[in-house]
Enzyme design. Structure first.
Site, mmCIF file in Angstrom:
data_model
loop_
_atom_site.group_PDB
_atom_site.id
_atom_site.type_symbol
_atom_site.label_atom_id
_atom_site.label_comp_id
_atom_site.label_asym_id
_atom_site.label_seq_id
_atom_site.Cartn_x
_atom_site.Cartn_y
_atom_site.Cartn_z
ATOM 1 C CD GLU A 1 -2.921 -0.342 2.526
ATOM 2 O OE1 GLU A 1 -4.111 -0.160 2.539
ATOM 3 O OE2 GLU A 1 -2.267 -0.507 3.560
ATOM 4 N NE ARG B 1 -6.859 -2.625 4.120
ATOM 5 C CZ ARG B 1 -6.150 -2.009 5.049
ATOM 6 N NH1 ARG B 1 -5.393 -0.990 4.713
ATOM 7 N NH2 ARG B 1 -6.221 -2.400 6.298
HETATM 8 O O1 LIG Z 1 -8.870 3.270 2.280
HETATM 9 C C1 LIG Z 1 -8.123 3.306 3.282
HETATM 10 C C2 LIG Z 1 -7.042 2.444 3.435
HETATM 11 C C3 LIG Z 1 -6.257 2.520 4.556
HETATM 12 N N1 LIG Z 1 -6.516 3.444 5.513
HETATM 13 C C4 LIG Z 1 -5.616 3.567 6.681
HETATM 14 C C5 LIG Z 1 -5.691 2.441 7.667
HETATM 15 C C6 LIG Z 1 -4.318 2.437 8.273
HETATM 16 O O2 LIG Z 1 -4.236 3.429 9.297
HETATM 17 C C7 LIG Z 1 -3.423 2.860 7.124
HETATM 18 C C8 LIG Z 1 -2.715 1.741 6.390
HETATM 19 O O3 LIG Z 1 -3.329 0.530 6.581
HETATM 20 P P1 LIG Z 1 -2.512 -0.841 6.963
HETATM 21 O O4 LIG Z 1 -3.557 -1.847 7.278
HETATM 22 O O5 LIG Z 1 -1.630 -0.544 8.095
HETATM 23 O O6 LIG Z 1 -1.743 -1.208 5.760
HETATM 24 O O7 LIG Z 1 -4.279 3.548 6.211
HETATM 25 C C9 LIG Z 1 -7.591 4.308 5.379
HETATM 26 O O8 LIG Z 1 -7.874 5.131 6.273
HETATM 27 N N2 LIG Z 1 -8.345 4.227 4.253
#
Ligand SMILES: O=c1ccn([C@H]2C[C@H](O)[C@@H](COP(=O)(O)O)O2)c(=O)[nH]1
Ligand SMILES: Nc1ncnc2c1ncn2[C@@H]1O[C@H](COP(=O)(O)OP(=O)(O)O)[C@@H](O)[C@H]1O
Length: 207
Positions: free
Chosen positions: A28, A81
């Site tokens: 990501e 994702r």
């Molecule tokens: O669409 C989204 C995708 C991710 N996030 C946020 C959730 C986490 O704080 C970080 C990265 O996710 P990880 O699971 O640590 O990879 O980004 C979001 O708000 N919206």
């Protein structure tokens, strides 16, 4: 595509598979979400979701689309994702919890619908790392990302329920590919063992 709650172990899983030749791994673009031209939409969203939720999710949508349309350089690509989870999980959660105004959600939804109707986003398999919210909460605290220090367990429970309704119970949105569920509450050693057990299924999904 690898899916799962925040801090469920997606990056760790992808790092493991990245050691295999002929697999391209796209993690990501969190660093972009933390710094776009000197601004931090991820941090802003956690501080004030009603004000900055649309800003973050618009940028997540763009950066995910950018990843989806990258030309393939290897036979297999694993991606962390997707544009689907951005919309069906995170934007949905903001809206359902009353933290994204209706007009913001409507505009984001129109963008999303236009994208999936007009741009090919092929997916062969969804690898779902299924964890309990409590496990993610422990791993989140251990990872200690600055922006995420304000995340309560209840937030992870909401994200978990949205994933389960979508990928397991088929109660919310269309699932774009078959789902491989990997129980992911286990320690790293057992997880690596499970990744090996599922290697063929994951790598042959495009055949
Ligand atoms: O669409 C989204 C995708 C991710 N996030 C946020 C959730 C986490 O704080 C970080 C990265 O996710 P990880 O699971 O640590 O990879 O980004 C979001 O708000 N919206
Ligand atoms: N099976 C596991 N057992 C214990 N800790 C783990 C395990 N998998 C990952 N971690 C740790 O949990 C934190 C979150 O993992 P990470 O792979 O970054 O999750 P994600 O990419 O899903 O947000 C990291 O500190 C990582 O080292």
């Amino acid at each position: 595509m690898t899916k799962g709650n925040i801090a469920s172990g997606k990056t760790t899983c992808l790092e493991y598979f990245s050691k295999t030749s002929d697999i391209e791994v796209l993690t990501e673009p969190v660093s972009k979400w933390r710094n776009v031209q000197g601004c931090n939409p991820l941090g802003l969203m956690y501080q004030d979701p009603s004000r900055w939720g649309l800003t973050l999710q618009t940028y997540v949508q763009l950066t995910m689309l950018d990843r989806h349309v990258l030309p393939m350089s290897t036979p297999v690509r694993m991606m962390e994702r997707s544009i689907y989870s951005a919309k069906y999980i995170f934007a949905e959660n903001l809206y359902k919890s009353g933290k994204m105004p209706e007009v913001d959600f409507a505009v984001l939804s129109e963008w999303f619908e236009w994208i999936i109707k007009n741009i090919a986003i092929p997916v062969d398999l969804i690898v779902y790392l299924q964890t309990s919210p409590q496990t993610c909460y422990e791993r989140l605290k251990q990872r200690c990302r600055d922006e995420e220090k304000v995340i309560p367990l209840e937030y992870l429970e909401s994200i978990h329920n949205l994933y389960e309704d979508w990928l397991i119970h088929h109660k919310s949105f269309e699932v774009p590919a078959p789902v491989l569920v990997i129980p992911a509450d286990h320690d790293l050693k057992k997880m690596l063992h499970q990744y090996e057990e599922n290697r063929e299924k994951i790598l042959m999904a495009h055949c």
